[in-house]
Design a protein around this motif. Structure first.
Motif, short mmCIF file in Angstrom:
data_model
loop_
_atom_site.label_atom_id
_atom_site.label_comp_id
_atom_site.label_asym_id
_atom_site.label_seq_id
_atom_site.Cartn_x
_atom_site.Cartn_y
_atom_site.Cartn_z
N THR A 275 -6.71 1.85 5.68
CA THR A 275 -7.61 0.74 6.00
C THR A 275 -9.04 1.23 6.16
OG1 THR A 275 -5.79 -0.37 7.14
CG2 THR A 275 -8.01 -1.17 7.61
N ALA B 59 -10.34 -1.49 3.20
CA ALA B 59 -9.51 -2.51 3.85
C ALA B 59 -8.95 -3.50 2.84
CB ALA B 59 -10.34 -3.24 4.92
N THR C 166 -3.78 -5.59 7.98
CA THR C 166 -4.98 -4.96 8.52
C THR C 166 -5.32 -5.48 9.91
OG1 THR C 166 -6.34 -6.59 7.33
CG2 THR C 166 -5.97 -4.46 6.27
#
Length: 299
Positions: free
Chosen positions: A180, A184, A194
């Motif tokens: 991430t 992301a 996420t």
């Protein structure tokens, strides 16, 4: 100042003592900065409440002493409590500012900082507190006296840092956090939640701050409004070392600890914090010059 410099030249062993003591406190600075680097690198949130979370962890240790327990017992308790509190803060506040601009996150975390300060002030009052560990000290020669609590804090900080590194490299959540942080959007495409990663990251940062706060309360004093000093230290370390650079964060943390300790001796204890702020200004100016050179090359 000149007299202190002359004293260092006449008694070099004092300089060795300052460096050793600075390395001990630098380990705690590095621990706090690593938590900030996680939140900053993964979520792009500049957490101005970083230092206040450290102080909150310190008050958990102090509360343990009020109940008759040794402050070191509060270390795992502070980690668990602060982890849960960090997750709650993310769900209530941080989730709403993750995708916003930088100033929104700054304002939100600044408001969180003020809230923590006022709650601690209402509960414990504005007086300074300390969680007395009673570990004693030992001497190395005539001038070097090392508090056992600082040595134990260094070992505990190293153990926590090692555990975090292993977790980030070996666990699925750690790998998701790293993915991430890199991208992301790509992480979402690969099926990574996420939002859960952000919540865990912020909670992990709060747990790190809680552990660091316990060590701080045993070594120094805590007070509801002392958090800003630790926030500044963490920002200096992360800015100088760069995001995602754990070895750099550790080395910069040690360096800042030594610098603050030496500056406090040379300029006086009342100017130790001022020396830290000057270091922040110097780092920001250096980064600005670097950015200007990069722009010149691109042109």
């Amino acid at each position: 100042m000149i007299d202190n410099l002359l004293l260092l030249t006449q008694v070099p062993i004092l300089g060795v003592d300052l460096v050793i003591q600075g390395l001990f406190i630098g380990a705690i600075f590095a621990l706090v900065a690593y938590g900030l680097a996680l939140v900053w690198g993964v979520m792009n949130v500049k957490n101005l409440a970083q230092g206040d979370m450290v102080i909150l962890g310190g008050y958990i240790s102090y509360q343990a002493t009020l109940w008759g327990y040794h402050p070191i017992v509060a270390l795992p308790v502070a980690i668990v409590v602060m982890f849960m509190l960090g997750w709650l803060i993310y769900a209530v506040i941080i989730r709403r500012v993750v995708d916003r601009d930088m100033f929104t996150s700054l304002l939100a975390t600044f408001g969180l900082s003020l809230l923590i300060q006022q709650i601690l002030n209402l509960i414990y009052g504005p007086e300074v507190k300390v969680a007395d560990a009673g570990f004693g000290d030992f001497e190395l020669g005539t001038f070097i006296v090392i508090q056992n609590v600082r040595l134990y804090s260094l070992l505990m900080a190293a153990a926590l840092a090692l555990a975090i590194v292993i977790f980030m490299k070996k666990s699925r959540m750690g790998q998701a956090i790293r993915a991430t942080a890199q991208d992301a959007r790509a992480a979402r495409v690969l099926g990574i939640d996420t939002d859960q990663v952000y919540a865990f990251t912020y909670a992990l940062n709060a747990a790190i701050c809680g552990a660091a706060g316990v060590l701080v309360a045993m070594i120094w004093v805590i007070q509801p409004y002392y958090g800003i000093v630790y926030s500044i230290r963490a920002f200096i370390i992360v800015t100088a070392a760069g995001l995602g650079n754990l070895p750099g964060v550790i080395l910069t943390g040690f360096g800042l600890g030594v610098w603050e300790n030496v500056a406090g001796f040379v300029f006086g204890a009342e100017f130790a914090v001022a020396a830290v702020v000057l270091m922040l200004v110097a780092v920001l100016m250096y980064r600005l010059v670097q950015l200007y050179r990069v722009r010149q090359v691109v042109r």
